[in-house]
Design a protein around this motif. Structure first.
Motif, mmCIF file in Angstrom:
data_model
loop_
_atom_site.group_PDB
_atom_site.id
_atom_site.type_symbol
_atom_site.label_atom_id
_atom_site.label_comp_id
_atom_site.label_asym_id
_atom_site.label_seq_id
_atom_site.Cartn_x
_atom_site.Cartn_y
_atom_site.Cartn_z
ATOM 1 N N TYR A 190 0.826 -1.202 0.000
ATOM 2 C CA TYR A 190 0.000 0.000 0.000
ATOM 3 C C TYR A 190 0.863 1.256 0.000
ATOM 4 C CZ TYR A 190 -2.974 -3.638 2.016
ATOM 5 O OH TYR A 190 -3.643 -4.819 2.249
ATOM 6 N N TYR B 182 0.331 5.274 1.253
ATOM 7 C CA TYR B 182 -0.483 6.264 1.930
ATOM 8 C C TYR B 182 0.252 7.605 1.917
ATOM 9 C CZ TYR B 182 -3.588 2.742 3.982
ATOM 10 O OH TYR B 182 -4.508 1.739 4.170
ATOM 11 N N TYR C 103 -3.034 0.741 -3.960
ATOM 12 C CA TYR C 103 -2.633 -0.484 -3.307
ATOM 13 C C TYR C 103 -2.526 -1.620 -4.314
ATOM 14 C CZ TYR C 103 -7.596 -1.943 -3.328
ATOM 15 O OH TYR C 103 -8.867 -2.299 -3.696
ATOM 16 N N GLN D 186 -6.645 -6.671 4.087
ATOM 17 C CA GLN D 186 -6.882 -5.715 5.152
ATOM 18 C C GLN D 186 -7.242 -6.363 6.486
ATOM 19 O OE1 GLN D 186 -8.911 -6.702 2.913
ATOM 20 N NE2 GLN D 186 -11.043 -6.573 3.528
ATOM 21 N N TYR E 1 -0.956 -4.199 9.155
ATOM 22 C CA TYR E 1 -0.040 -3.602 8.204
ATOM 23 C C TYR E 1 1.287 -3.329 8.903
ATOM 24 C CZ TYR E 1 -3.946 -2.308 5.018
ATOM 25 O OH TYR E 1 -5.012 -2.305 4.166
ATOM 26 N N ASN F 8 -14.589 -6.434 10.181
ATOM 27 C CA ASN F 8 -14.392 -7.502 11.156
ATOM 28 C C ASN F 8 -13.003 -7.514 11.773
ATOM 29 O OD1 ASN F 8 -12.878 -8.353 9.017
ATOM 30 N ND2 ASN F 8 -14.093 -10.177 8.583
ATOM 31 N N TYR F 9 -12.220 -6.481 11.505
ATOM 32 C CA TYR F 9 -10.855 -6.423 12.042
ATOM 33 C C TYR F 9 -10.557 -4.979 12.389
ATOM 34 C CZ TYR F 9 -5.739 -6.544 12.080
ATOM 35 O OH TYR F 9 -4.431 -6.407 12.424
ATOM 36 N N TYR G 280 -2.757 1.672 15.913
ATOM 37 C CA TYR G 280 -1.368 1.962 15.584
ATOM 38 C C TYR G 280 -0.869 3.122 16.433
ATOM 39 C CZ TYR G 280 -1.805 -1.046 11.536
ATOM 40 O OH TYR G 280 -1.989 -2.137 10.728
ATOM 41 N N LEU H 226 1.842 -1.153 14.582
ATOM 42 C CA LEU H 226 0.722 -1.886 15.145
ATOM 43 C C LEU H 226 0.998 -2.217 16.617
ATOM 44 C CD1 LEU H 226 -1.975 -3.451 14.611
ATOM 45 C CD2 LEU H 226 -0.540 -5.448 14.130
ATOM 46 N N ARG I 141 -10.516 -8.755 16.636
ATOM 47 C CA ARG I 141 -11.407 -9.222 15.577
ATOM 48 C C ARG I 141 -12.833 -9.239 16.092
ATOM 49 N NH1 ARG I 141 -8.381 -10.625 11.294
ATOM 50 N NH2 ARG I 141 -6.156 -10.960 11.742
ATOM 51 N N PHE J 71 -3.671 5.884 16.016
ATOM 52 C CA PHE J 71 -4.661 5.751 14.953
ATOM 53 C C PHE J 71 -5.457 4.470 15.145
ATOM 54 C CE2 PHE J 71 -3.440 9.093 12.070
ATOM 55 C CZ PHE J 71 -2.074 9.254 12.260
ATOM 56 N N SER K 162 -11.294 -2.666 8.980
ATOM 57 C CA SER K 162 -11.198 -3.343 7.685
ATOM 58 C C SER K 162 -12.485 -3.102 6.925
ATOM 59 C CB SER K 162 -10.984 -4.837 7.877
ATOM 60 O OG SER K 162 -12.108 -5.419 8.511
ATOM 61 N N GLY K 163 -12.338 -2.900 5.645
ATOM 62 C CA GLY K 163 -13.526 -2.679 4.846
ATOM 63 C C GLY K 163 -13.591 -3.708 3.751
ATOM 64 N N TYR K 164 -13.946 -3.277 2.581
ATOM 65 C CA TYR K 164 -14.059 -4.206 1.456
ATOM 66 C C TYR K 164 -12.704 -4.747 1.035
ATOM 67 C CZ TYR K 164 -15.047 -5.949 -3.195
ATOM 68 O OH TYR K 164 -15.140 -6.739 -4.312
ATOM 69 N N SER K 165 -11.701 -3.856 1.053
ATOM 70 C CA SER K 165 -10.413 -4.317 0.531
ATOM 71 C C SER K 165 -9.202 -3.717 1.220
ATOM 72 C CB SER K 165 -10.325 -4.031 -0.966
ATOM 73 O OG SER K 165 -10.542 -2.659 -1.211
ATOM 74 N N THR K 166 -9.371 -2.627 1.936
ATOM 75 C CA THR K 166 -8.227 -2.006 2.612
ATOM 76 C C THR K 166 -8.661 -1.462 3.963
ATOM 77 O OG1 THR K 166 -8.626 0.183 1.676
ATOM 78 C CG2 THR K 166 -7.222 -1.293 0.398
ATOM 79 N N LEU K 167 -7.675 -1.161 4.824
ATOM 80 C CA LEU K 167 -7.976 -0.517 6.101
ATOM 81 C C LEU K 167 -8.352 0.943 5.873
ATOM 82 C CD1 LEU K 167 -5.124 -1.751 8.481
ATOM 83 C CD2 LEU K 167 -7.490 -2.548 8.377
ATOM 84 N N PHE L 126 -8.444 4.445 8.063
ATOM 85 C CA PHE L 126 -7.885 4.958 9.305
ATOM 86 C C PHE L 126 -8.674 6.143 9.828
ATOM 87 C CE2 PHE L 126 -3.929 2.642 9.836
ATOM 88 C CZ PHE L 126 -3.746 2.078 8.596
ATOM 89 N N GLY L 127 -8.748 6.267 11.162
ATOM 90 C CA GLY L 127 -9.215 7.489 11.767
ATOM 91 C C GLY L 127 -8.176 8.580 11.594
#
Lengths: 113, 110
Positions: free
Chosen positions: A33, A35, A48, A98, A102, B31-32, B36, B46, B51, B89, B93-98, B100-101
């Protein structure tokens, strides 16, 4: 273990110049990835690569291109740098996608004047 | 995750106090949930993750709790020390990447 290695650590570019940020990982991770981090904006995903041979756009892809050179390396290219691309850039990798932690590199601080 | 809200943006505590940082998410499929820590001039690292099949996880002085019904999760640091000062931070996890706040700057005063 080196983990995720980014080069260079610092760079100053003039508007319109091009450059490539390099990233390599030695953890045999599948996903990588890029960022950018700006004050008050958190970490925003540029591009990514879920696995070798694939790349996808993230939240802020405009002005950037990427290459997944092999499983270890994932580069980010600025074709014509703009002052709005002044930022700290982080590369990260994960075992697969994900739902695994990471691992981030130490970052490249880029200034475009 | 589509959106992760993180609060507060800054948090100042005295050494030995506890610190709590909260995040809310919107994607029911997440789900994850990792956390950080980013020290000055370094990349995020991390420190703990959870989970969705677990409600709480502890690792020495840090713990994370997850409330799936309310869609929020929190980082708890007990007995804070000056070396805990950093930006924290959350992510989901979403559809494909993390996603972040925006981060919380924690300042621990001796």
């Amino acid at each position: 273990n080196a983990g995720v290695t980014q080069t260079p650590k610092f760079q100053v570019l003039k508007t319109g110049q091009s450059m490539t940020l390099q990233c390599a990982q030695d953890m045999n991770h599948n996903s990588m990835y890029w960022y950018r981090q700006d004050p008050g904006m958190g970490l925003r995903l540029i591009y990514y690569s879920a696995s070798e041979g694939t790349t996808d756009k993230g939240e802020v892809p405009n002005g950037y291109n990427v290459s997944r050179l092999n499983k270890r390396e994932f580069s980010l290219r600025l074709e014509s740098a703009a002052p709005s691309q002044t930022s700290v850039y982080f590369c990260a990798s994960s075992a697969w996608g994900q739902t695994y932690g990471y691992t981030f590199g130490s970052g490249t601080r880029l200034t475009v004047v | 995750g589509e959106n992760v809200e993180q609060h507060p943006s800054t948090l100042s505590v005295q050494e030995g106090d506890s610190a709590v940082i909260k995040c809310t998410y919107s994607d029911s499929a997440s789900n994850y949930f990792p956390w950080y820590k980013q020290e000055l001039g370094k990349g995020p690292q991390l420190i703990i993750d959870i989970r969705s099949n677990v409600g709480e996880k502890k690792d020495q002085r840090i713990a994370v709790t997850l409330n799936k019904t309310a869609k929020h999760f929190s980082l708890h640091i007990t007995e804070t020390q000056p070396e805990d000062s950093a930006v924290y931070f959350c992510a989901d996890s979403g559809y494909s990447t993390l996603t972040f706040g925006k981060g919380t700057m924690l300042l621990v005063s001796p």
